[in-house]
Design an enzyme around this catalytic site. Structure first.
Site, PDB file in Angstrom:
ATOM      1  N   LYS B  79       0.850  -1.204   0.000  1.00  0.00           N
ATOM      2  CA  LYS B  79       0.000   0.000   0.000  1.00  0.00           C
ATOM      3  C   LYS B  79       0.881   1.249   0.000  1.00  0.00           C
ATOM      4  O   LYS B  79       1.920   1.273   0.685  1.00  0.00           O
ATOM      5  CB  LYS B  79      -0.897  -0.026   1.253  1.00  0.00           C
ATOM      6  N   SER B 159     -10.052   2.228   2.680  1.00  0.00           N
ATOM      7  CA  SER B 159      -9.071   2.892   1.851  1.00  0.00           C
ATOM      8  C   SER B 159      -8.103   1.958   1.138  1.00  0.00           C
ATOM      9  O   SER B 159      -7.496   2.336   0.144  1.00  0.00           O
ATOM     10  CB  SER B 159      -8.262   3.870   2.695  1.00  0.00           C
ATOM     11  N   SER B 183     -10.543   0.099   6.945  1.00  0.00           N
ATOM     12  CA  SER B 183      -9.855   0.163   5.652  1.00  0.00           C
ATOM     13  C   SER B 183      -9.218  -1.125   5.175  1.00  0.00           C
ATOM     14  O   SER B 183      -8.781  -1.200   4.029  1.00  0.00           O
ATOM     15  CB  SER B 183      -8.797   1.266   5.678  1.00  0.00           C
TER      16      SER B 183
END
EC number: 6.3.5.7
Lengths: 499, 493
Positions: B79, B159, B183
Site C-alpha cells: 500500500k 481505503s 480500511s
C-alpha cells in the site's frame, strides 16, 4: 489557575509614579535546555554550534511516518530538576501536541505537556542583595510547574534576498519550561530568581545555563498595581536571553504600564518583545491574535509513568544543593551567612572554594576566595571559569602561610605573581627568596638597629606600649617584609620592655 | 503463466521449496498480469519491476542455498501508505509529489527480511481517508468483481482498495494494507478477499504515513485465511521506534488455521442489526452463525450498548488526529510546493492544491473539534464514548465470550461515482458502521468472504477477537472459509 498573593507589599520595591506608588508583579517562564546528549524524542545530537541541519534526524525533520520515542535521560533530568526545586513529582504525566504552523516547526505541532506536567508545585528560596548595607533578604518564589517540551528550529531571514532559511539543529531539543508563580516584586528579585534557578540547574547538572548560547531564556510576565491592590493586566515579554535584560525589560515595561494607567489608559493583554538596543519593549501580538493551539494528547506517545522507587533512586544520587551547602558552610565550617551566600552562589565558585578549603582552614580559605580571588576576577571582568589561579595554586599559597614559610603580606604579593605569571607558588617563593625570615638572630639584629636609631621613639613607647607597632613596621620594612611578624612582635616587645 | 498467479502464498511457498517454480518465474508472471490488468484496474500507482526482479533473483539464490525465509520469493503489493526506501511513497496524495523516503517502514522491512518480493505500490484513498478508493490522486481503483450481466464499474472499497483489488484480481500474492476505521476489512469484504486488522500495537506504525495515530494499524489482505496468517506473522513485531507497539511474542498464526473451535463462545451483538440493512446481509449472518454452531462453537446473544455512538465518535477522533498529523505537509521540506508571496500564502496554496476534497473536509472537521470552546463538547466527549465502547467489549469478554460475529459491511460493492454517496459524505461514512468500533477499542478484527449476493457480488462476515487473540480469529475464519468456499472474480479485463 487562581493567583494567590504570597507577598506583603514592601515600600522598598515600590516604583513612584506621578500619582503615587506602584507595585510591580512579576512571574517568569524559564525555558531551560536539558543537559542530554540526544534530543527529547530522537537520537540526534544536541551539540551547539554545528553546521546548519547537521544534527537532524528523520523524526526532527518530521518525515512522513516518523514517530517520537521519549529519551529517558531527559525524563530523569526533569525529575531531578523537580526535586531540586522541592517540587511535587507527578508519577504520571501526559505529552500533548501544541498545534501551529511555522517553517521551523516541521511537525506543525510542538510536543509539550499541557494539562498533566511531569513536575508540579515547588519553591525556590532566593537571596536578594546585597543591598547598600551589604545585607541579603531571603524571599520565597513559588514554582507553579515544570514540563518537558521540544524546542523548535531556527528561521534565518538574512541569508537570501527573497527566501528564508531554516536550521533544524535545535528542532526537537529537550527544554524544561519552569513556570514561577507571580511572586516577584522588583527587577532585582526577578534577576536574583533567574540567577538562583540557574545555580540550582548547574548544581544538578540538568541545564548548563548558558544564556548566550540559548540554553536558557525567559518569558517575563509583568503587571503593575497599587501596592496591595488587585492584580493588573499582564503583558508577556518573550524570549529574554540574559539576566541583565530581564531586569531592564521589567523596569521599562513597568514604567510603560504605569505611564499608560496614569494617563487614564488601560493595559492590553499582549505579547511583547524586549529590544536591548533601545532598552524598551514593543508589541508583538495582541490577545486577539493569539494562536488557538488546539492542544490534545499526543496519540503517538503513551502517558509517561514511573514509580516511587524510580524517584527514590534519583533522590539518592542528588548532589548537595546550594541552600544545603550554605547551611553546612555556616554550621560546620563556621562561615558567616554573607560569606556562605557568596560561595554557594555559583556552583563553579563553590567547587573552587571546597577544593581550596579541603584540609585547610575554611575561614581563611573563604577570605582568600572571596576577597582576593573573586575581587581580582571582578576587577578583571572575568568569570570564575577564567581564573588564572587554580584552586590548587591558591591552596599552595595558603599552605605556605600556614607553614610559616611566608607572611600574609608576602602571600598577597605571591598571589599577584601567580595571577600574572602562573607557576608553582612554592617554587616561586624558593626561587625569589620570598621566604619569611624566622632566624631570630637576623630579626634580633634588625630590631636592635631600629631601636638604636630611634631613641626618642623608644621613650615614647615606654609611655605608650602600643607604639611597639611602629617598631614592628620599621623592622618589617627593613627586612623587606620577609621577617616573621610574630617573631618581630615578640622581640620588639621584649627589647622595649613593654607588654 | 496464469496458473502461477492463481497460487495462494502457501501453495507458492510449497512449489518454491520443491523447486517446481522459481521466485523469478513467479514474479514475472505477476508483472505480466499487472501489465495487462493495471491500465484497467488501476490497483498499482507504481510498479517496481526492476526491483521486483532483482529481489526475486536474490530469493532464488537463497532458496538454492537453503537459506529461504518464511516468505522467500513471494511477490507482494505494498500500500502506498508504507514508506519504501527509494520508492514512490505518496499516500496517493498530490501533496507528496515525488516523495521517495530514505527509510523503510518496519512492516515492509520485516516482510523483506523474511524474503518477500515487492511488485510495486498500491493505490488507496488519499491518506487512507475514504471507503471507496475514489479519493486517490491517482484515480479510482476498479473492483475486479462486476454484477452478473452488468459492466458497471464498482468500487473495491477503501481505503485499501488497491490492496484488495490486486489480491482479488491476482495481481499480487498478497498485499499490505492499513485499517483506521475499516480500511482493511471493508475492501476485503467487497472483493471476496480475507483481511485482518490485528490488535492495536501488534504491528509497528513506524514508517507508515499517519492518518489517525491512535487507530491506525497495519495488516494483510490475502486470498485466504491461511495466507493472511502467514503474512501477519511476518508483519507483526514490537518496535523500539514505535512506543505504542507491544512487546509480545508473535505466535505461529498459521498453526491456528483449521484448529478446532469446539466449545468457543461466539457473541452475536444485537446492536449490529441495523435498520434498513439488506435482507441478504441478515441471511449471510445467520449462515455464519449456523456454520460456527456446526463446528461446535456455542452461540450467545450479547449486547454492545454503545455501538450506535461509535461512528459519530470515530468521525471526531480520527479527523482530530488527522488535522494534526497532516500539518507537516506544508511545502517546506518535501513534496509539493506552490509558491506564494509570503509563507502564509505558500502554505495556503500548497495545501489547497495538494490535498483532495475529502482530506480537506477531515482536516477542517478535526481542526474544528479541537478548537478552543469546542474541545470539551466534541473531542473530549468522543474520547469518553470511546472508553464506553471499549468497556462494552471488555464486559462481554469478561463474561466468557471468545469472539464476536458480525456482518463486515452494510452492503456489497457499489458503483464508482455513486451519486448518493457523492452528495452526502455521511452515507459514505456509513460503510464503516460495523468496523469502526473495533478500531475504537483497539481490538483485532478479520473479514472473511462468506457468500455472494443476488447480483453475484461478494459479501463478508467479520469476527472480532480479544486483544492479541488473532489466533482464535484465524481458527474461526477458516471454519467460515471452509463452509462458504473461496470466491474468485471472472476475468473481464
Amino acid at each position: 489557575m487562581t493567583i494567590v498573593d504570597t507577598r506583603t507589599p514592601d515600600p522598598k520595591t515600590f516604583i513612584s509614579g506621578a500619582t503615587g506608588d506602584w507595585e510591580v508583579i512579576i512571574g517568569l517562564e524559564v525555558h531551560a535546555q536539558v543537559t542530554s546528549e540526544a534530543k527529547l524524542f530522537s537520537g540526534a545530537s544536541t551539540g551547539f554550534g554545528a553546521e546548519p541541519n547537521s544534527h537532524v534526524s528523520l523524526v526532527d525533520a518530521a518525515m512522513p511516518g516518523m514517530l517520537p520515542v521519549i529519551n529517558e535521560e531527559c525524563v530523569k533530568q526533569a525529575v531531578r530538576t523537580g526535586l531540586g526545586l522541592k517540587a511535587e513529582i507527578h508519577k504520571r504525566s501526559v505529552f500533548d501536541r501544541k498545534n501551529y504552523f511555522y517553517p521551523d516547526l516541521p511537525q506543525g505541532y510542538q510536543i509539550s505537556q499541557f494539562k498533566d506536567p511531569i513536575v508540579g508545585e515547588g519553591t525556590v528560596i532566593v537571596s536578594v542583595g546585597p543591598d547598600s548595607k551589604g545585607e541579603f533578604q531571603d524571599i520565597e518564589v513559588g514554582i507553579e510547574r515544570l514540563h518537558l517540551e521540544q524546542d523548535a528550529g531556527k528561521s534565518m531571514h538574512d541569508q537570501h534576498p527573497t527566501m528564508s532559511f531554516v536550521d533544524l539543529n535545535r528542532s526537537g531539543v529537550a527544554l524544561m519550561e519552569i513556570v514561577s508563580k507571580p511572586d516577584m516584586r522588583s527587577a532585582d528579585e526577578a534577576k536574583a530568581y533567574v540567577t538562583k534557578l540557574r545555580t540550582i540547574l548547574r548544581y544538578l547538572g540538568t541545564c548548563d545555563g548558558n544564556m548566550d548560547e540559548g540554553s536558557m531564556r525567559a518569558d517575563v510576565n509583568v503587571s503593575v498595581r497599587r501596592p496591595g491592590g488587585a492584580f493588573g493586566t499582564r503583558c508577556e515579554i518573550k524570549n529574554v536571553n540574559s539576566i541583565r535584560f530581564v531586569g531592564q525589560a521589567i523596569d521599562s515595561e513597568a514604567r510603560r504600564q504605569i505611564a499608560i494607567i496614569e494617563d487614564g489608559g488601560v493595559i492590553d493583554q499582549e505579547t511583547r518583545l524586549f529590544d536591548p538596543v533601545k532598552g524598551e519593549t514593543r508589541a508583538m501580538r495582541s490577545k486577539e491574535d493569539a494562536h488557538d493551539y488546539r492542544y490534545f494528547p499526543d496519540p503517538d506517545l503513551l502517558p509517561l509513568e514511573f514509580d516511587q522507587a524510580y524517584i527514590d533512586a534519583l533522590i539518592k544520587e542528588l548532589p548537595e544543593l546550594p541552600d544545603d551547602k550554605k547551611a553546612r558552610l555556616i554550621k560546620d565550617a563556621g562561615l558567616s551567612a554573607y560569606d556562605a551566600s557568596i560561595l554557594v552562589s555559583e556552583k563553579a565558585i563553590a567547587d573552587y572554594f571546597e577544593k581550596v578549603a579541603a584540609g585547610r582552614d575554611a575561614k581563611q580559605a573563604a577570605n582568600w576566595v572571596i576577597n582576593d580571588l573573586l575581587g581580582a576576577l571582578n576587577k578583571a571582568g572575568r568569570d570564575i571559569s577564567e581564573t588564572p589561579i587554580s584552586a590548587e595554586q591558591l591552596g599552595a599559597i595558603l599552605d605556605l602561610i600556614r607553614e610559616g614559610t611566608i607572611s600574609g603580606k608576602i602571600a598577597k604579593d605571591l598571589f599577584e605573581i601567580v595571577w600574572t605569571e602562573g607557576g608553582d607558588p612554592k617554587a616561586i617563593v624558593e626561587d625569589r627568596g620570598m621566604k619569611q625570615v624566622t632566624d631570630t638572630g637576623a630579626i634580633e639584629k634588625a630590631v636592635d638597629e631600629v631601636i638604636a636609631a630611634n631613641p626618642d621613639k623608644v621613650e615614647q613607647a615606654k609611655a605608650k606600649p602600643s607604639m611597639a607597632g611602629w617598631f614592628v613596621g620599621q623592622v618589617m620594612k627593613a627586612t623587606g617584609g620577609k621577617a616573621n611578624p610574630q617573631a618581630v612582635n615578640a622581640l620588639v616587645k621584649e627589647k622595649l620592655g613593654v607588654e | 503463466m496464469s496458473d502461477l498467479t492463481a497460487l495462494t502464498i502457501a501453495e507458492a511457498r510449497d512449489k518454491l521449496s520443491k523447486k517446481e517454480t522459481s521466485a523469478t518465474e513467479l514474479t514475472n508472471a505477476y508483472l505480466a498480469a499487472i501489465e495487462t490488468a493495471n491500465p484497467v484496474i488501476n490497483a498499482y500507482v507504481k510498479v517496481t519491476a526492476d526491483k521486483a526482479r532483482s529481489m526475486a533473483k536474490l530469493s532464488d539464490e537463497k532458496i538454492a542455498k537453503g537459506e529461504a525465509g518464511p516468505l522467500e520469493g513471494i511477490p507482494l503489493g505494498i500500500k502506498d501508505l508504507f514508506a519504501t526506501e527509494g520508492v514512490h511513497t505518496q499516500a496517493a496524495s498530490h501533496i507528496l509529489d515525488g516523495f521517495e523516503p530514505r527509510y523503510e517502514s518496519t512492516v515492509t522491512a520485516n516482510l523483506f527480511a523474511d524474503g518477500a518480493v515487492m511488485l510495486g505500490k498500491l493505490n488507496m484513498d488519499e491518506f487512507a481517508m475514504g471507503s471507496s478508493n475514489e479519493t486517490s490522486y491517482y484515480g479510482p481503483v476498479k473492483n475486479p468483481w462486476r454484477k452478473k450481466g452488468s459492466n458497471m464499474d464498482l468500487v473495491p472499497g477503501g481505503s485499501s482498495g488497491g490492496s484488495a483489488a490486486s489480491v482479488a484480481a491476482q495481481l499480487c500474492a498478497g498485499a499490505t494494507a492499513t485499517d483506521t476505521g475499516g480500511s482493511i476489512r471493508q475492501p476485503a469484504a467487497l472483493t471476496g478477499t480475507v483481511g485482518i486488522k490485528p490488535t492495536y500495537g501488534r504491528c509497528s506504525r513506524w514508517g507508515i504515513v499517519a492518518f489517525a495515530s491512535s487507530l491506525d494499524q497495519a495488516g494483510p489482505i490475502a486470498r485466504d485465511v491461511r495466507d493472511a496468517a502467514i503474512l501477519l506473522k511476518s508483519m507483526a513485531s514490537v518496535d523500539p521506534k514505535d512506543t505504542t507497539s507491544v512487546d509480545r511474542e508473535v505466535p505461529d498464526y498459521e498453526a491456528a488455521v483449521g484448529r478446532s473451535v469446539k466449545g468457543l463462545k461466539i457473541g452475536i451483538p444485537k446492536e449490529y442489526r441495523m435498520d434498513g440493512m439488506p435482507a441478504e446481509i441478515e441471511t449471510l449472518w445467520q449462515k455464519g452463525i449456523a456454520w460456527l454452531k456446526d463446528a461446535g462453537a456455542e452461540i450467545v446473544d450479547v449486547s454492545l450498548p454503545h455501538t450506535k455512538y461509535a461512528l459519530p465518535a470515530y468521525y471526531i477522533v480520527a479527523p482530530a488526529e488527522a488535522s494534526s498529523n497532516l500539518a507537516r505537509y506544508d511545502g517546506v521540506r518535501y513534496g509539493l510546493r506552490v509558491s506564494g508571496k509570503d509563507i502564509a500564502e505558500m502554505y495556503e496554496k500548497t495545501r489547497a492544491e495538494g490535498f483532495g476534497r475529502e482530506v480537506k473536509r477531515r482536516i477542517m472537521i478535526g481542526t474544528y473539534v479541537l478548537s478552543a470552546g469546542y474541545y470539551d463538547a466534541y473531542y473530549l466527549q468522543a474520547q469518553k464514548v470511546r472508553t464506553l465502547i471499549k468497556r462494552d467489549f471488555e464486559t462481554v469478554y469478561a463474561d466468557g465470550i471468545d469472539a464476536l460475529l458480525t456482518p463486515a459491511t452494510p452492503s456489497a460493492a457499489f458503483g464508482i461515482g455513486d451519486q448518493d454517496m457523492a452528495a452526502d459524505p455521511v452515507k459514505m461514512y456509513l460503510n464503516d458502521v460495523f468496523t469502526v468500533t473495533v478500531n475504537m477499542a483497539g481490538l483485532p478484527g478479520i473479514a472473511v468472504p462468506a457468500g455472494l449476493d443476488d447480483g453475484g457480488l461478494p459479501l463478508g462476515l467479520q469476527l472480532i477477537g480479544r486483544p492479541f487473540d488473532e489466533e482464535t480469529l484465524f481458527s474461526l475464519g477458516s471454519v467460515i472459509e471452509k463452509a462458504a468456499g473461496r470466491f474468485t472474480p471472472a476475468k473481464w479485463w
